[in-house]
Design a protein around this motif. Structure first.
Motif, short mmCIF file in Angstrom:
data_model
loop_
_atom_site.label_atom_id
_atom_site.label_comp_id
_atom_site.label_asym_id
_atom_site.label_seq_id
_atom_site.Cartn_x
_atom_site.Cartn_y
_atom_site.Cartn_z
N UNK A 1 -10.24 -6.03 5.06
CA UNK A 1 -11.14 -6.85 4.25
C UNK A 1 -10.47 -7.31 2.95
N UNK A 2 -10.84 -8.51 2.50
CA UNK A 2 -10.39 -8.99 1.19
C UNK A 2 -11.10 -8.19 0.10
N UNK B 1 0.84 -1.21 0.00
CA UNK B 1 0.00 0.00 0.00
C UNK B 1 0.87 1.25 0.00
N UNK B 2 1.91 1.28 0.85
CA UNK B 2 2.79 2.44 0.92
C UNK B 2 3.50 2.66 -0.42
N UNK B 3 3.88 1.56 -1.08
CA UNK B 3 4.52 1.68 -2.38
C UNK B 3 3.55 2.27 -3.41
N UNK B 4 2.31 1.79 -3.39
CA UNK B 4 1.29 2.31 -4.31
C UNK B 4 1.05 3.80 -4.06
N UNK B 5 0.97 4.16 -2.79
CA UNK B 5 0.75 5.55 -2.40
C UNK B 5 1.89 6.44 -2.90
N UNK C 1 -5.78 -9.90 -1.49
CA UNK C 1 -5.89 -10.19 -0.05
C UNK C 1 -6.31 -8.98 0.76
N UNK C 2 -6.02 -7.78 0.24
CA UNK C 2 -6.45 -6.56 0.92
C UNK C 2 -6.34 -5.39 -0.05
N UNK C 3 -6.73 -4.21 0.42
CA UNK C 3 -6.76 -3.03 -0.43
C UNK C 3 -5.37 -2.65 -0.94
N UNK C 4 -4.34 -2.89 -0.13
CA UNK C 4 -2.97 -2.56 -0.55
C UNK C 4 -2.55 -3.36 -1.77
N UNK C 5 -2.80 -4.67 -1.74
CA UNK C 5 -2.45 -5.52 -2.88
C UNK C 5 -3.27 -5.14 -4.11
N UNK C 6 -4.53 -4.79 -3.89
CA UNK C 6 -5.40 -4.35 -4.99
C UNK C 6 -4.88 -3.06 -5.61
N UNK C 7 -4.55 -2.08 -4.76
CA UNK C 7 -4.12 -0.77 -5.25
C UNK C 7 -2.80 -0.86 -6.01
N UNK C 8 -1.86 -1.63 -5.50
CA UNK C 8 -0.56 -1.74 -6.19
C UNK C 8 -0.74 -2.35 -7.58
#
Length: 156
Positions: free
Chosen positions: A121-122, A6-10, A142-149
């Motif tokens: 949440x998944x 998530x931090x990387x995507x941000x 698996x979560x919003x971070x993986x989705x966003x990246x």
């Protein structure tokens, strides 16, 4: 590793400002109103997204979030309005929050019935038009971070 992704995507979003078109961080009061309206509690990564970006686009990818408190008369990328509309029109289950529309008859949703140990949440798929008992709700991330990246990397 989700916080790191998530931090990387941000960071990528903030570094590529020319590709980013977000409404901007939303207040905790507004986020609370959205939670109350939907009957869910935003946590962790998606909450951080709402507090920093609100809702909007990165390149061609449109990520739904919170825009303002008019949840009844809004439009995309308002996740609250969209989710409430889909609850009425296609019987979207109350544990799902629509955060992305693939444009090919599939919605990606945060599933508040599937939380990990950090209360994340998944991200699952929901296909409008298929009866609820036949929905697969495949896990997309698996979560919003993986989705966003994943979304962000498609654009850079």
């Amino acid at each position: 590793m989700s916080v790191e992704t998530y931090q990387k995507a941000k960071q990528i979003i903030q570094t590529n400002e020319d590709m980013a078109d977000f409404i901007g961080g939303r207040t905790n009061e507004l986020i609370k109103l959205a939670e109350d309206k939907l009957g869910v509690k935003f946590t962790g990564l998606y909450l951080d997204f709402l507090q920093n970006f609100g809702a909007g686009n990165f390149g061609t990818q449109e990520i739904y979030g919170v825009i303002n408190e008019n949840f009844e008369n809004s439009s995309v990328p308002d996740a609250i309005w969209y989710t409430l509309t889909e609850r009425k029109e296609i019987n979207l289950p109350n544990n799902l929050l629509v955060i992305y529309d693939t444009g090919s008859h599939e919605l990606f949703c945060l599933d508040f019935n599937q939380l990990d140990e950090k209360e994340e949440p998944k991200v699952v798929s929901f296909v409008p038009g298929i009866e609820l008992e036949r929905q697969k709700c495949d896990t997309i991330a698996n979560d919003f971070g993986d989705f966003l990246i994943d979304l962000v990397m498609q654009e850079v």
